[in-house]
Design a protein around this motif. Structure first.
Motif, PDB file in Angstrom:
ATOM      1  N   GLU A  13      29.706  39.671 -19.918  1.00  0.00           N
ATOM      2  CA  GLU A  13      29.913  40.388 -21.170  1.00  0.00           C
ATOM      3  C   GLU A  13      28.972  41.582 -21.251  1.00  0.00           C
ATOM      4  O   GLU A  13      27.774  41.474 -20.971  1.00  0.00           O
ATOM      5  CB  GLU A  13      29.662  39.461 -22.356  1.00  0.00           C
ATOM      6  N   GLU A  14      29.517  42.729 -21.655  1.00  0.00           N
ATOM      7  CA  GLU A  14      28.721  43.942 -21.840  1.00  0.00           C
ATOM      8  C   GLU A  14      28.058  43.904 -23.211  1.00  0.00           C
ATOM      9  O   GLU A  14      28.715  43.624 -24.215  1.00  0.00           O
ATOM     10  CB  GLU A  14      29.614  45.173 -21.741  1.00  0.00           C
ATOM     11  N   ASN A  15      26.751  44.171 -23.246  1.00  0.00           N
ATOM     12  CA  ASN A  15      26.008  44.171 -24.503  1.00  0.00           C
ATOM     13  C   ASN A  15      25.202  45.457 -24.629  1.00  0.00           C
ATOM     14  O   ASN A  15      24.761  46.041 -23.635  1.00  0.00           O
ATOM     15  CB  ASN A  15      25.027  42.987 -24.561  1.00  0.00           C
ATOM     16  N   ARG A  16      24.971  45.878 -25.866  1.00  0.00           N
ATOM     17  CA  ARG A  16      24.051  46.961 -26.175  1.00  0.00           C
ATOM     18  C   ARG A  16      23.025  46.390 -27.122  1.00  0.00           C
ATOM     19  O   ARG A  16      23.333  45.981 -28.234  1.00  0.00           O
ATOM     20  CB  ARG A  16      24.804  48.123 -26.814  1.00  0.00           C
ATOM     21  N   ILE A  17      21.765  46.275 -26.661  1.00  0.00           N
ATOM     22  CA  ILE A  17      20.689  45.657 -27.439  1.00  0.00           C
ATOM     23  C   ILE A  17      19.667  46.727 -27.808  1.00  0.00           C
ATOM     24  O   ILE A  17      19.108  47.404 -26.934  1.00  0.00           O
ATOM     25  CB  ILE A  17      20.004  44.520 -26.649  1.00  0.00           C
ATOM     26  N   PRO A  20      12.690  48.474 -30.522  1.00  0.00           N
ATOM     27  CA  PRO A  20      12.001  49.623 -31.127  1.00  0.00           C
ATOM     28  C   PRO A  20      11.937  50.871 -30.257  1.00  0.00           C
ATOM     29  O   PRO A  20      11.950  51.994 -30.782  1.00  0.00           O
ATOM     30  CB  PRO A  20      10.602  49.064 -31.399  1.00  0.00           C
ATOM     31  N   ASP A  21      11.891  50.722 -28.927  1.00  0.00           N
ATOM     32  CA  ASP A  21      11.761  51.889 -28.050  1.00  0.00           C
ATOM     33  C   ASP A  21      12.948  52.122 -27.129  1.00  0.00           C
ATOM     34  O   ASP A  21      13.092  53.223 -26.597  1.00  0.00           O
ATOM     35  CB  ASP A  21      10.508  51.750 -27.175  1.00  0.00           C
ATOM     36  N   ILE A  22      13.785  51.094 -26.911  1.00  0.00           N
ATOM     37  CA  ILE A  22      14.824  51.174 -25.888  1.00  0.00           C
ATOM     38  C   ILE A  22      16.161  50.702 -26.442  1.00  0.00           C
ATOM     39  O   ILE A  22      16.225  49.697 -27.155  1.00  0.00           O
ATOM     40  CB  ILE A  22      14.473  50.301 -24.656  1.00  0.00           C
ATOM     41  N   SER A  23      17.222  51.415 -26.077  1.00  0.00           N
ATOM     42  CA  SER A  23      18.585  50.936 -26.276  1.00  0.00           C
ATOM     43  C   SER A  23      19.063  50.421 -24.921  1.00  0.00           C
ATOM     44  O   SER A  23      19.337  51.202 -24.003  1.00  0.00           O
ATOM     45  CB  SER A  23      19.490  52.072 -26.767  1.00  0.00           C
ATOM     46  N   PHE A  24      19.122  49.093 -24.781  1.00  0.00           N
ATOM     47  CA  PHE A  24      19.388  48.471 -23.491  1.00  0.00           C
ATOM     48  C   PHE A  24      20.884  48.302 -23.248  1.00  0.00           C
ATOM     49  O   PHE A  24      21.619  47.818 -24.114  1.00  0.00           O
ATOM     50  CB  PHE A  24      18.736  47.089 -23.403  1.00  0.00           C
ATOM     51  N   LEU A  66      17.009  48.815 -16.298  1.00  0.00           N
ATOM     52  CA  LEU A  66      15.619  49.008 -16.702  1.00  0.00           C
ATOM     53  C   LEU A  66      15.508  50.145 -17.723  1.00  0.00           C
ATOM     54  O   LEU A  66      16.371  51.032 -17.774  1.00  0.00           O
ATOM     55  CB  LEU A  66      14.759  49.350 -15.490  1.00  0.00           C
ATOM     56  N   PRO A  67      14.449  50.152 -18.530  1.00  0.00           N
ATOM     57  CA  PRO A  67      14.262  51.243 -19.497  1.00  0.00           C
ATOM     58  C   PRO A  67      14.355  52.619 -18.836  1.00  0.00           C
ATOM     59  O   PRO A  67      13.634  52.922 -17.893  1.00  0.00           O
ATOM     60  CB  PRO A  67      12.857  50.981 -20.042  1.00  0.00           C
ATOM     61  N   GLY A  68      15.278  53.435 -19.333  1.00  0.00           N
ATOM     62  CA  GLY A  68      15.458  54.782 -18.809  1.00  0.00           C
ATOM     63  C   GLY A  68      16.382  54.879 -17.620  1.00  0.00           C
ATOM     64  O   GLY A  68      16.848  55.972 -17.279  1.00  0.00           O
ATOM     65  N   TYR A  69      16.653  53.770 -16.951  1.00  0.00           N
ATOM     66  CA  TYR A  69      17.543  53.747 -15.793  1.00  0.00           C
ATOM     67  C   TYR A  69      18.976  53.465 -16.256  1.00  0.00           C
ATOM     68  O   TYR A  69      19.211  52.929 -17.342  1.00  0.00           O
ATOM     69  CB  TYR A  69      17.127  52.647 -14.822  1.00  0.00           C
ATOM     70  N   GLY A  70      19.955  53.758 -15.377  1.00  0.00           N
ATOM     71  CA  GLY A  70      21.338  53.421 -15.675  1.00  0.00           C
ATOM     72  C   GLY A  70      21.760  53.958 -17.023  1.00  0.00           C
ATOM     73  O   GLY A  70      21.703  55.157 -17.283  1.00  0.00           O
ATOM     74  N   GLU A  71      22.158  53.044 -17.910  1.00  0.00           N
ATOM     75  CA  GLU A  71      22.552  53.428 -19.271  1.00  0.00           C
ATOM     76  C   GLU A  71      21.586  52.915 -20.325  1.00  0.00           C
ATOM     77  O   GLU A  71      21.907  52.956 -21.518  1.00  0.00           O
ATOM     78  CB  GLU A  71      23.970  52.932 -19.567  1.00  0.00           C
ATOM     79  N   SER A  72      20.416  52.435 -19.939  1.00  0.00           N
ATOM     80  CA  SER A  72      19.382  52.056 -20.909  1.00  0.00           C
ATOM     81  C   SER A  72      18.580  53.299 -21.266  1.00  0.00           C
ATOM     82  O   SER A  72      18.011  53.942 -20.378  1.00  0.00           O
ATOM     83  CB  SER A  72      18.462  50.972 -20.331  1.00  0.00           C
ATOM     84  N   ARG A  73      18.538  53.634 -22.538  1.00  0.00           N
ATOM     85  CA  ARG A  73      17.931  54.886 -22.964  1.00  0.00           C
ATOM     86  C   ARG A  73      16.673  54.664 -23.788  1.00  0.00           C
ATOM     87  O   ARG A  73      16.619  53.765 -24.642  1.00  0.00           O
ATOM     88  CB  ARG A  73      18.932  55.689 -23.807  1.00  0.00           C
ATOM     89  N   VAL A  74      15.675  55.508 -23.542  1.00  0.00           N
ATOM     90  CA  VAL A  74      14.461  55.508 -24.351  1.00  0.00           C
ATOM     91  C   VAL A  74      14.779  56.197 -25.663  1.00  0.00           C
ATOM     92  O   VAL A  74      15.172  57.370 -25.690  1.00  0.00           O
ATOM     93  CB  VAL A  74      13.311  56.221 -23.626  1.00  0.00           C
TER      94      VAL A  74
END
Length: 305
Positions: A13-17, A20-24, A66-74
């Motif tokens: 399942e795809e999730n967006r979590i 406070p600092d990261i959209s995972f 990881l934070p900042g990698y792929g589609e995880s955004r700071v």
């Protein structure tokens, strides 16, 4: 084509979590004891496509970028975001948001550095640690040689102050990532085409490349400082540790990986595997032969879900 790579994770399942600092960006599947899988440079969560589905047969598996990698955004303050301590904290917040209080962590390459920092900083949370092709940062720097510099030149280039490495990397991102992955895998054709396109597409993004540089800048500064403070205070990893390393490679100035890690934990086992640096992709079957019984013994006990 980006994120068609999710086809590599059937049933996940795809999730967006949001933390406070990261959209995972994170994939989840399975049930039972929880395992967190952390990828390395210059990859995305797709690196685990040959490991995660097997683990999901018996475990709850969490696979983030990881934070900042792929589609995880700071999304918060960038200051210090490349440090493994900051990454570990954000990943802990992500896991808490998913409802997971205790879990094993498996980390490859840069993800391996985040993984052992999680084990050091959150001993009440981590049930077991699996480190793939990594020794702690101080021992890595202490073992620097001409051969290391020629082979791992990006450790030095990407740690330079902004914007020098970012501008150099922007000149031809596809050339750079293909060169890097081809060397790491010992043949770029060993990487699944969907995973490879995922890595390439992510690397095209200047924000992702900047995050990678921040990761390596921290490795030459804050990460080493944090690790040295732990080493000087004789702070140990308390949970069982399983290591995988590149067969016939010595680390940290010619030392065996087991000897290095014995300074950090008294519960260490592991072995070298052929297949280059990208073992979760090039030697998944060999990893699983030891990974599955290790996890069963380390975390399949009452009270550690």
């Amino acid at each position: 084509m980006y994120r068609r790579a999710n086809e590599l994770f059937p049933g996940f399942e795809e999730n967006r979590i949001e933390t406070p600092d990261i959209s995972f960006a994170v994939l989840t599947a399975g049930s039972g004891p929880v395992i967190l899988l952390l990828h390395g440079y210059p990859q995305t969560r797709s690196a685990w496509h040959r490991i995660a589905p097997v683990l999901a047969e018996n475990y709850t598996v969490v696979v983030p970028d990881l934070p900042g990698y792929g589609e995880s955004r700071v999304t918060g303050n960038w200051q210090g975001m490349g440090s493994k301590r900051r990454m570990a904290k954000s990943l802990g917040e992500m896991m808490l948001a998913l409802g997971h209080l205790r879990y094993a962590v498996v980390g490859h390459d840069r993800g391996g550095r985040v993984a052992y920092r999680m084990a050091l900083d959150f001993p009440e949370t981590i049930t077991a640690l699996v480190s793939v092709t990594v020794v702690p940062t101080p021992e890595t720097w202490e073992g620097v040689s001409k051969a290391f510099g020629m082979g791992a030149w990006h450790w030095f280039m990407m740690a330079q102050p902004a914007p020098l490495p970012e501008k150099l990397m922007a000149a031809d991102p596809r050339f750079l990532i293909d060169l890097t992955l081809g060397k790491m895998a010992e043949n770029i054709e060993r990487i699944d085409p969907l995973a490879l396109e995922d890595y390439r597409f992510a690397f095209d993004n200047p924000d992702v490349r900047h995050a990678m540089c921040e990761d390596y800048r921290a490795g030459a500064a804050t990460d080493e400082t944090d690790d040295l403070a732990d080493r000087m205070s004789d702070r140990k990893i308390q949970v069982p540790v399983l290591l995988f390393w590149e067969k016939d490679r010595l680390y940290g100035g010619g030392r065996e990986p087991l000897d290095i890690w014995a300074d950090w934990s008294s519960k260490v086992q592991g072995k070298g595997i052929g297949g280059g640096h990208l073992l979760p992709e090039t030697a998944a079957s060999e990893m699983l032969e030891d990974l599955l019984p290790f996890l069963e013994k380390a975390i399949d006990v009452p009270g550690q879900l």
